[in-house]
Write an enzyme that holds these catalytic residues in place. Structure first.
Site, mmCIF file in Angstrom:
data_model
loop_
_atom_site.group_PDB
_atom_site.id
_atom_site.type_symbol
_atom_site.label_atom_id
_atom_site.label_comp_id
_atom_site.label_asym_id
_atom_site.label_seq_id
_atom_site.Cartn_x
_atom_site.Cartn_y
_atom_site.Cartn_z
ATOM 1 C CD GLU A 1 -59.492 27.642 -7.116
ATOM 2 O OE1 GLU A 1 -60.548 27.943 -6.534
ATOM 3 O OE2 GLU A 1 -58.361 27.942 -6.691
ATOM 4 C CD GLU B 1 -52.977 29.558 -8.258
ATOM 5 O OE1 GLU B 1 -53.235 29.553 -7.032
ATOM 6 O OE2 GLU B 1 -53.846 29.699 -9.130
#
Length: 390
Positions: A165, A264
Site C-alpha cells: 500500500e 485480496e
C-alpha cells in the site's frame, strides 16, 4: 460478457494435449481408451490463511477448515503471520512459528504460497520500536528484515508483496526518502533472486482514476531501478462488482507487461445473490485476461474472516451461493475432464487447461497405464508418447 470471456478463456487458458500410444516395437495402438483428469490449475485459485484465528478452535474445527482449504484452493498467502509486526513485535525477538506452520502444511498439500508482506507503508501498522529508530538504525533494520525473510524462505515462497500500500501510506518514505523503496526491492531480490517481487494496493478496481495513478506509481518505481516483477490488486468490494471498471483497470495495467494477480478478493455485502454474481463477474473477466495469473481471496470461512459476511462458507461450514458459484466455475466449467479412443494412427487429442493432469490409458487387452503430466502455458501444446511394454 460471459460469451466473450468464454471465448477468450478457451484461447488463453487451454492448449492441445496430444497422446500417442505405441508398443515397444514402435507399432501404433488404436482403440486404446484415454482419460484426462485435471488435478491442479496453473492459474492460481487461492486464499489467505489465518493461523491466529484458527488457533482459537478445536481440532475438529481446524480439520474441517483445512479440508476446505485443500479441496478448494491451489495457492495461499499468509493473512497476517508474515507481516513484520507479527514476526518481530519487539526488536530482536523474531519468531516465524506461525509462518512455518502455514507454509509447511501448504507444501505437504501441494499448495503454492506467496508472501504478504515484507513491509507495510501505512504508519498505523508499524511497530512502536520501529517508529522510535533513528534514520540509519531504521535503514539497517529494513535491510535485516528483507534479507532475513527472503533468505529464510528462498525456494519455498515464490513471490512477495514487498511494500504494501505505497499509494496509501508514506511512513518509510517520510523517514528515509523514497529511495528506501529501491533498497527494499534490491535487498529482497538479493535474498532470493528467483522470487517475483510485487507491488500491492487497493481501490484499483473500484475507483475510476486509481488505475492510471497506479501505472504512474509503478513506472516511477521501475525508473528508480526497483525490480518490480508483478502487480498486485487487492479487490475488496463493498458493493456489486462493476464489470466495466474491472476490465478497464486490467487493460490499463497490462500496458506495463507485468503479471497481475488479484491478491485480496472479497465482497462485503449482505445480499448473497449480489456476492455470487460479483464473484462470477470478477473471476470470468480475470481468467479471460492474458496478464492475470491468479486470484486469491482474503479468507473463505466465516469463522476466520476479517469481513465475516464476505466468506464463501458459513460458520457451520455450509456453502453460500458464492461458494457454489466458485466451485461451478473452477471445478466444473474450467476443469479438464476428457476421454476418448486413439485413432488408427494411435493418437488421441483434446483441449486441456494448463496445469497438472492424470492421464490413464487402457489398452484393448485391459492393461492400464497411468502418468502424471504438467501442461504449461509456456509450451502452449503438449505431445506425449506412451510406450507400452508387452
Amino acid at each position: 460478457m460471459i460469451r466473450k470471456s468464454r471465448d477468450e478463456t478457451e484461447i488463453i487458458r487451454k492448449g492441445v494435449l496430444e497422446i500417442t500410444v505405441i508398443d515397444k516395437e514402435g507399432r501404433l495402438i488404436k482403440n486404446a481408451v484415454v482419460k484426462v483428469d485435471q488435478s491442479k490449475h496453473e492459474f492460481w485459485f487461492g486464499t489467505s490463511v489465518s493461523t491466529f484465528r484458527l488457533s482459537k478452535h478445536d481440532k475438529a474445527v481446524r480439520d474441517r477448515y483445512l479440508g476446505l482449504l485443500k479441496d478448494n484452493f491451489n495457492s495461499a498467502v499468509h493473512e497476517n503471520a508474515l507481516k513484520w509486526h507479527s514476526t518481530e513485535k519487539e526488536e530482536g525477538k523474531i519468531s516465524y512459528k506461525d509462518v512455518d506452520t502455514i507454509l509447511s502444511w501448504c507444501e505437504e498439500n501441494n499448495i503454492s504460497m506467496r508472501g504478504h508482506c515484507i513491509f507495510w507503508e501505512v504508519e498505523k501498522v508499524v511497530q512502536p520500536w520501529v517508529k522510535n529508530l533513528g534514520r540509519e538504525e531504521l535503514k539497517q533494520a529494513i535491510i535485516r528484515r528483507a534479507t532475513g525473510l527472503t533468505e529464510r524462505y528462498r525456494g519455498r515462497i515464490s513471490e512477495y508483496d514487498v511494500n504494501n500500500e505505497m499509494m496509501h501510506g508514506s511512513f518509510y518514505k517520510d523517514r528515509l526518502g523514497e529511495e528506501i523503496w529501491k533498497v527494499m526491492f534490491d535487498t529482497a531480490k538479493k535474498g532470493d533472486p528467483d522470487a517475483v517481487l510485487y507491488v500491492n494496493d487497493y481501490d484499483i478496481m473500484t475507483n475510476g482514476f486509481m488505475e492510471e495513478e497506479y501505472v504512474k506509481h509503478i513506472r516511477h518505481l521501475t525508473d528508480m531501478g526497483a525490480s518490480v516483477g508483478g502487480i498486485g490488486i487487492q479487490g475488496h468490494f463493498n458493493t456489486a462488482v462493476d464489470a466495466f471498471q474491472v476490465e478497464r483497470a486490467l487493460n490499463i495495467l497490462s500496458k506495463l507487461n507485468l503479471p497481475i494477480k488479484i491478491t485480496e478478493f472479497d465482497i462485503d455485502v449482505e445480499d448473497e445473490q449480489v456476492k455470487a454474481e460479483g464473484l462470477e463477474v470478477l473471476y470470468r473477466i480475470c481468467f479471460a485476461h492474458p496478464e492475470v495469473k491468479g486470484i486469491l481471496m482474503w479468507g473463505f470461512w466465516e469463522g476466520a474472516h476479517w469481513r465475516p459476511r464476505a466468506a464463501l462458507f458459513k460458520k457451520d461450514f455450509s456453502p453460500t451461493l458464492s461458494a457454489k458459484m466458485y466451485r461451478k466455475l473452477v471445478f466444473d466449467e474450467w476443469w479438464t475432464k476428457a476421454a476418448g479412443k486413439t485413432d488408427q494412427n494411435g493418437k488421441y487429442s483434446c483441449r486441456a487447461f494448463y496445469g497438472d493432469h492424470q492421464i490413464t490409458v487402457t489398452l484393448p487387452d485391459g492393461k492400464t497405464i497411468v502418468r502424471e503430466v504438467t501442461m504449461s502455458s509456456k509450451e502452449k501444446n503438449k505431445n506425449l508418447r506412451f510406450t507400452i511394454d508387452n
